[in-house]
Design an enzyme around this catalytic site. Structure first.
Site, mmCIF file in Angstrom:
data_model
loop_
_atom_site.group_PDB
_atom_site.id
_atom_site.type_symbol
_atom_site.label_atom_id
_atom_site.label_comp_id
_atom_site.label_asym_id
_atom_site.label_seq_id
_atom_site.Cartn_x
_atom_site.Cartn_y
_atom_site.Cartn_z
ATOM 1 N N CYS A 143 8.865 7.028 -17.354
ATOM 2 C CA CYS A 143 9.828 5.937 -17.513
ATOM 3 C C CYS A 143 10.703 5.687 -16.285
ATOM 4 O O CYS A 143 11.534 4.780 -16.297
ATOM 5 C CB CYS A 143 10.701 6.200 -18.733
ATOM 6 S SG CYS A 143 9.729 6.445 -20.240
ATOM 7 N N HIS B 46 20.075 3.884 -19.628
ATOM 8 C CA HIS B 46 18.680 4.117 -20.004
ATOM 9 C C HIS B 46 18.526 3.815 -21.489
ATOM 10 O O HIS B 46 17.590 3.127 -21.886
ATOM 11 C CB HIS B 46 18.298 5.562 -19.680
ATOM 12 C CG HIS B 46 16.873 5.889 -19.957
ATOM 13 N ND1 HIS B 46 15.831 5.179 -19.399
ATOM 14 C CD2 HIS B 46 16.295 6.843 -20.753
ATOM 15 C CE1 HIS B 46 14.675 5.680 -19.822
ATOM 16 N NE2 HIS B 46 14.926 6.689 -20.650
ATOM 17 N N HIS C 236 11.725 -0.550 -24.965
ATOM 18 C CA HIS C 236 11.529 0.348 -23.823
ATOM 19 C C HIS C 236 10.203 0.000 -23.157
ATOM 20 O O HIS C 236 9.131 0.265 -23.692
ATOM 21 C CB HIS C 236 11.530 1.799 -24.288
ATOM 22 C CG HIS C 236 11.590 2.790 -23.161
ATOM 23 N ND1 HIS C 236 11.519 2.418 -21.835
ATOM 24 C CD2 HIS C 236 11.709 4.148 -23.156
ATOM 25 C CE1 HIS C 236 11.597 3.491 -21.076
ATOM 26 N NE2 HIS C 236 11.715 4.548 -21.854
#
Length: 371
Positions: A138, A266, A301
């Site tokens: 990520c 995040h 995400h």
């Protein structure tokens, strides 16, 4: 020795939140629900995912964002441009499609499977000076942006095209399902009663150059890297690695933490990630808390694309002087954090964007108004 600054002069995005930059930012500011419920990826389970609303093939959408960059930039072509890819799945979706259709791996082109499969495809249409691909889960495209900043500042390249992208794949969705971190509804990062994350797909291309091209150019002011190596899939609970990455990014930008107006967190919506990041932010900014939001509450995400997509969001936040909101937070887990639940008009000079990944790989980026 620093030779020049690194400026984001153009960017183009496609995500479940919109097929253009303006649609993306509008969806975030209006807190539109762009996440859909799906029963196809995980057997006997409903999962919420972020799917791009387009009948165009994913590869062609990648070409589209590249064409947009060329059209809006001062470049005639990419012949003197370094291509930097950030992706966590590469060509995995192509592999899955062939395998599910043929029930064998025999017909898979090995050049279209790995992480650099994206660069391989792009080089069929465009001529790049060179290319490099990052795959750090990520943080992939956040690392790619950090790399672009470094090679621009050292005078190695004048033009770098950073592309963060990941498409929805069964391997990814089922993998996160196996970790029991998926949500059956749109995610609510930092909400005390959150259920989990939404896997999504996106493409974000950013042209980074050694000179600013307009008043809307945004400087990549600082980058901070850290690795806490606490656990294969969970971050260090106290947020020590995240704290270190943010501190180093602020130091690298040669500013003070008080100068940060907004943190694009995040904020995935999973218990472990949110808990760790909240601890990191509250400890580092305890005496000068900036506004915080997670735009993943709208975009989901986007995995390897997240760093690049959220860099574009940060650029628009600075240019529009708007702090984008989080969505559906009714009971904030950490009350020290200053969450923006609504659009906030504010004088913004510097923003901090966080990207954290498996294995404790952490990247923070500082963006600011071009000087």
């Amino acid at each position: 020795m620093k030779i020049s600054n690194a400026y984001i002069n153009n960017f183009s995005t496609i995500s479940c939140a919109g097929n253009s930059n303006e649609e993306l930012f509008s969806s975030i500011c209006q807190k539109k629900n762009k996440i859909s419920l799906d029963t196809n990826y995980v057997k006997d389970s409903v999962v919420a995912i972020g799917k791009i609303d387009s009948k165009t093939l994913f590869d062609d959408l990648v070409f589209q964002v590249c064409d947009n960059i060329l059209e809006e930039s001062n470049l005639k072509d990419f012949s003197n441009t370094l291509l930097v890819i950030g992706s966590s799945v590469g060509g995995m979706i192509k592999t899955e499609q062939i395998f599910f259709q043929d029930k064998t791996y025999e017909n898979i082109n090995y050049k279209e499977h790995p992480i650099d499969a994206v660069a391989y495809k792009l080089k069929q249409k465009y001529t790049f000076y060179d290319d490099i691909s990052f795959s750090t889960a990520c943080t992939s495209s956040a690392n790619a942006l950090g790399y672009a900043k470094e090679v621009i500042e050292k005078g190695i390249y004048k033009n770098v095209l950073v592309i963060g992208l990941d498409s929805l794949s069964y391997t990814t969705v089922c993998g996160f399902h196996a970790l029991s971190v998926l949500s059956s509804k749109p995610c609510t990062p930092f909400e005390r009663n959150r259920e989990g994350m939404n896997v999504s797909e996106a493409i974000a291309a950013l042209l980074v150059q050694n000179e600013k091209s307009s008043n809307e150019s945004i400087e990549i002011c600082g980058v901070g890297y850290s690795s806490d190596a606490h656990h294969m899939t969970q971050p260090q609970p106290e947020g020590l690695g995240a704290n270190k990455a943010m501190s180093l990014a602020i130091e690298n930008a040669n500013i003070k933490k008080e100068d940060i107006s907004y943190i694009n967190a995040h904020g995935t919506g999973t218990y472990a990630n949110d808990f760790s990041e909240l601890n990191a932010i509250s400890s580092l900014f305890s005496d000068c808390m900036p506004y915080v939001s997670s735009t993943k509450s709208i975009t989901g995400h986007t995995l390897g694309a997240a760093g690049a997509l959220e860099a574009a969001i940060c650029c628009m936040a600075i240019n529009k002087q708007i702090i984008p909101p989080s969505k559906d937070i009714k009971d904030l887990e950490n009350e020290i954090i200053k969450i923006s639940n609504e659009v906030i008009n504010k004088d913004i000079k510097y923003v901090l964007s966080n990207s954290f990944a498996f294995g404790g790989n952490n990247v923070s980026l500082v963006f600011g108004c071009a000087k």
